[in-house]
Scaffold this motif. Structure first.
Motif, short mmCIF file in Angstrom:
data_model
loop_
_atom_site.label_atom_id
_atom_site.label_comp_id
_atom_site.label_asym_id
_atom_site.label_seq_id
_atom_site.Cartn_x
_atom_site.Cartn_y
_atom_site.Cartn_z
N UNK A 42 -2.79 19.06 -21.57
CA UNK A 42 -3.74 19.99 -22.20
C UNK A 42 -3.53 20.04 -23.71
N UNK A 43 -2.27 20.09 -24.14
CA UNK A 43 -1.98 20.14 -25.58
C UNK A 43 -2.43 18.85 -26.27
N UNK A 44 -2.12 17.70 -25.67
CA UNK A 44 -2.46 16.40 -26.26
C UNK A 44 -3.98 16.27 -26.43
N UNK A 45 -4.72 16.56 -25.36
CA UNK A 45 -6.18 16.44 -25.42
C UNK A 45 -6.81 17.46 -26.36
N UNK A 46 -6.26 18.67 -26.40
CA UNK A 46 -6.81 19.72 -27.28
C UNK A 46 -6.67 19.32 -28.74
N UNK A 47 -5.49 18.78 -29.11
CA UNK A 47 -5.26 18.38 -30.50
C UNK A 47 -6.23 17.28 -30.92
N UNK A 48 -6.35 16.23 -30.09
CA UNK A 48 -7.21 15.10 -30.46
C UNK A 48 -8.68 15.46 -30.40
N UNK A 49 -9.10 16.15 -29.33
CA UNK A 49 -10.52 16.51 -29.19
C UNK A 49 -10.96 17.44 -30.32
N UNK A 50 -10.17 18.48 -30.59
CA UNK A 50 -10.54 19.44 -31.62
C UNK A 50 -10.73 18.80 -32.98
N UNK B 66 -18.69 27.38 -39.11
CA UNK B 66 -18.17 28.14 -37.97
C UNK B 66 -17.92 27.25 -36.76
N UNK B 67 -18.79 26.26 -36.54
CA UNK B 67 -18.54 25.30 -35.45
C UNK B 67 -17.30 24.45 -35.76
N UNK B 68 -17.15 24.08 -37.03
CA UNK B 68 -15.98 23.30 -37.41
C UNK B 68 -14.70 24.10 -37.17
N UNK B 69 -14.72 25.39 -37.52
CA UNK B 69 -13.55 26.23 -37.29
C UNK B 69 -13.29 26.45 -35.81
N UNK B 70 -14.35 26.43 -35.00
CA UNK B 70 -14.17 26.57 -33.56
C UNK B 70 -13.40 25.36 -33.01
N UNK B 71 -13.83 24.16 -33.38
CA UNK B 71 -13.12 22.96 -32.93
C UNK B 71 -11.71 22.91 -33.53
N UNK B 72 -11.58 23.35 -34.77
CA UNK B 72 -10.26 23.40 -35.39
C UNK B 72 -9.34 24.37 -34.63
N UNK B 73 -9.90 25.47 -34.15
CA UNK B 73 -9.13 26.45 -33.38
C UNK B 73 -8.59 25.83 -32.09
N UNK B 74 -9.41 24.99 -31.45
CA UNK B 74 -8.96 24.28 -30.24
C UNK B 74 -7.72 23.45 -30.57
N UNK B 75 -7.77 22.74 -31.70
CA UNK B 75 -6.64 21.89 -32.10
C UNK B 75 -5.41 22.73 -32.43
N UNK B 76 -5.60 23.84 -33.14
CA UNK B 76 -4.46 24.66 -33.56
C UNK B 76 -3.73 25.27 -32.37
N UNK B 77 -4.46 25.68 -31.35
CA UNK B 77 -3.77 26.23 -30.19
C UNK B 77 -3.21 25.12 -29.30
N UNK B 78 -3.72 23.90 -29.47
CA UNK B 78 -3.04 22.75 -28.88
C UNK B 78 -1.70 22.52 -29.54
N UNK B 79 -1.65 22.66 -30.89
CA UNK B 79 -0.37 22.58 -31.59
C UNK B 79 0.61 23.63 -31.06
N UNK B 80 0.11 24.86 -30.88
CA UNK B 80 0.99 25.95 -30.47
C UNK B 80 1.53 25.78 -29.06
#
Length: 438
Positions: free
Chosen positions: A222-230, A241-255
């Motif tokens: 889940x973390x790997x796919x979230x970082x790359x997809x986001x 706002x859409x860019x920040x939404x996808x960025x948010x997916x990546x950031x919580x993948x980092x976390x």
């Protein structure tokens, strides 16, 4: 006269320094959002007191989640946080995508809650416990966890994955961000995710869930796919706002890296705290500026790259603060975002999560590209002719012209810089937020 005496009371909440830190963050965000919402509604002559009442209930849900040490309190906190968001997202229903976003969030939030409840039911059927510490005892004493217990934990992870919008449960987030008012998008990206993540970190810290190889592998994927997809999909966005939404997916993948390492590393909780504080400050800077540039009587907030092009030549202070927030999200040195990203990489290397470290490096490179594109867009010289604007971009401000919401955003940008240059005080603050194990 005979009195009833309570023999044993199940602890629903744990009051400790860990909860106090994140409760303070939730309350500070609520105050900032209240100030920004007042400016956003300023051109309307109607009373918007209902917005602030719903905001209070949402804040109460966030605080409930932060202190929760029982699965029932955890579920109540999630619902108390999620249900008010439906009203907040669709509050300004005259805007273009507001009702669509509210309906999407309501339906998917209900689906996530159903998965979460089913997972809690499976877990209770197996162990007869609902407290976090009880789960820890059951998992540590079992020689081999039953399939029903593993299924329950997996269903809980599905519910949490929906709420945190991790891959593959992320598709609702960009539409909801775009349709919601910018101040509500700020709440979604900060309180809506940070409070839930803190509760999950407390659960994972007390219960050795990630010791199970199956659960651990699911979280790594889940973390790997979230970082790359986001990061990959954010490259193609023109709506901020859409860019920040996808960025948010990546950031919580980092976390998730810190969450996977939380039982093996002493600094995992401190890393989560530092990263989340940097993430909150950056979102306040970026979404706060968009909110100040927009008004509630418009069909859509000024969230596109075209709307923010040349912002420095109109409002230089806001452009500088927004640029600082974008640099922090990109993880550029001398910002709070860099300190959090560095600690996450250090945790991943120590825990030998090599695939996730590779994903962080690739994701950071992609993120640097689209964040830099947005920063350059803020400083593009206007094409139209306005001698006063072009020849004297730094407008002199009078004290009475400076609003408290602008001061809060500028102070957030200053904190990002201070935390990046001198992060020791931030480490001390997060280290003081100790958790209780009982």
């Amino acid at each position: 006269m005979e009195y009833w005496k309570a023999r044993q009371i199940t602890a629903l909440f744990t009051c400790d320094g860990y909860g106090l830190l994140y409760t303070s963050l939730v309350l500070i965000i609520a105050i900032i959002v209240s100030c920004l919402a007042y400016r956003w509604f300023v051109q309307e002559h109607l009373s918007n007191s209902l917005f602030y009442v719903i905001l209070l209930f949402m804040t109460l849900g966030g605080i409930t989640l932060v202190y929760a040490s029982h699965l029932i309190a955890f579920f109540i906190g999630i619902e108390l946080l999620s249900i008010p968001f439906v009203g907040l997202i669709g509050y300004q229903y005259i805007q273009t995508h507001a009702l669509e976003a509210a309906v999407k969030y309501m339906i998917l939030s209900a689906v996530a809650s159903a998965f979460l409840l089913m997972g809690i039911a499976f877990y209770y059927a197996t162990t007869g416990e609902l407290t976090f510490s009880g789960l820890s005892y059951q998992l540590s004493t079992m020689s081999y966890p039953s399939n029903l217990l593993l299924m329950g934990v997996c269903l809980i992870l599905v519910g949490v994955g929906f709420k945190l919008s991790l891959v593959p449960f992320q598709l609702w987030l960009p539409d909801v961000y775009q349709g919601a008012p910018t101040v509500v998008a700020l709440l979604l990206s900060t309180v809506g995710k940070v409070a839930l993540f803190c509760a999950i970190a407390r659960l994972f810290l007390l219960a050795p869930i990630v010791n199970n190889e199956t659960i651990r592998m699911i979280l790594v994927i889940m973390a790997f796919l979230s970082i790359l997809w986001g990061n990959l999909v954010a490259l193609m966005q023109t709506s901020l706002k859409r860019l920040l939404a996808y960025s948010s997916i990546a950031h919580f993948g980092y976390l998730l890296i810190a969450l996977i390492s939380v039982q093996y590393q002493v600094l995992a909780l401190e890393t989560i705290g530092v990263y989340l504080i940097g993430y909150i400050l950056a979102n306040v800077c970026i979404l706060g500026v968009i909110s100040l540039e927009s008004h509630s009587n418009e069909l859509q907030d000024h969230e596109n790259e075209v709307d923010l092009s040349g912002l420095f030549w109109r409002r230089p202070i806001l452009a500088l603060t927004m640029g600082m927030g974008l640099l922090s999200l990109a993880g550029v040195p001398l910002t709070a975002g860099f300190v959090g990203r560095f600690l996450l990489v250090l945790l991943g290397v120590t825990a030998e999560l090599w695939w996730l470290i590779a994903a962080v490096v690739i994701g950071s490179a992609l993120g640097l590209y689209f964040y830099a594109r947005l920063i350059i867009n803020l400083y593009i010289r206007p094409t139209y002719r306005d001698d006063q604007l072009i020849n004297n971009p730094v407008i002199k401000l009078k004290w009475q012209d400076i609003k408290i919401s602008e001061l809060m955003i500028a102070f957030s940008a200053l904190l990002i810089l201070i935390c990046g240059i001198y992060p020791k005080w931030l480490f001390n603050l997060v280290s003081m937020a100790q958790y209780l194990t009982t």
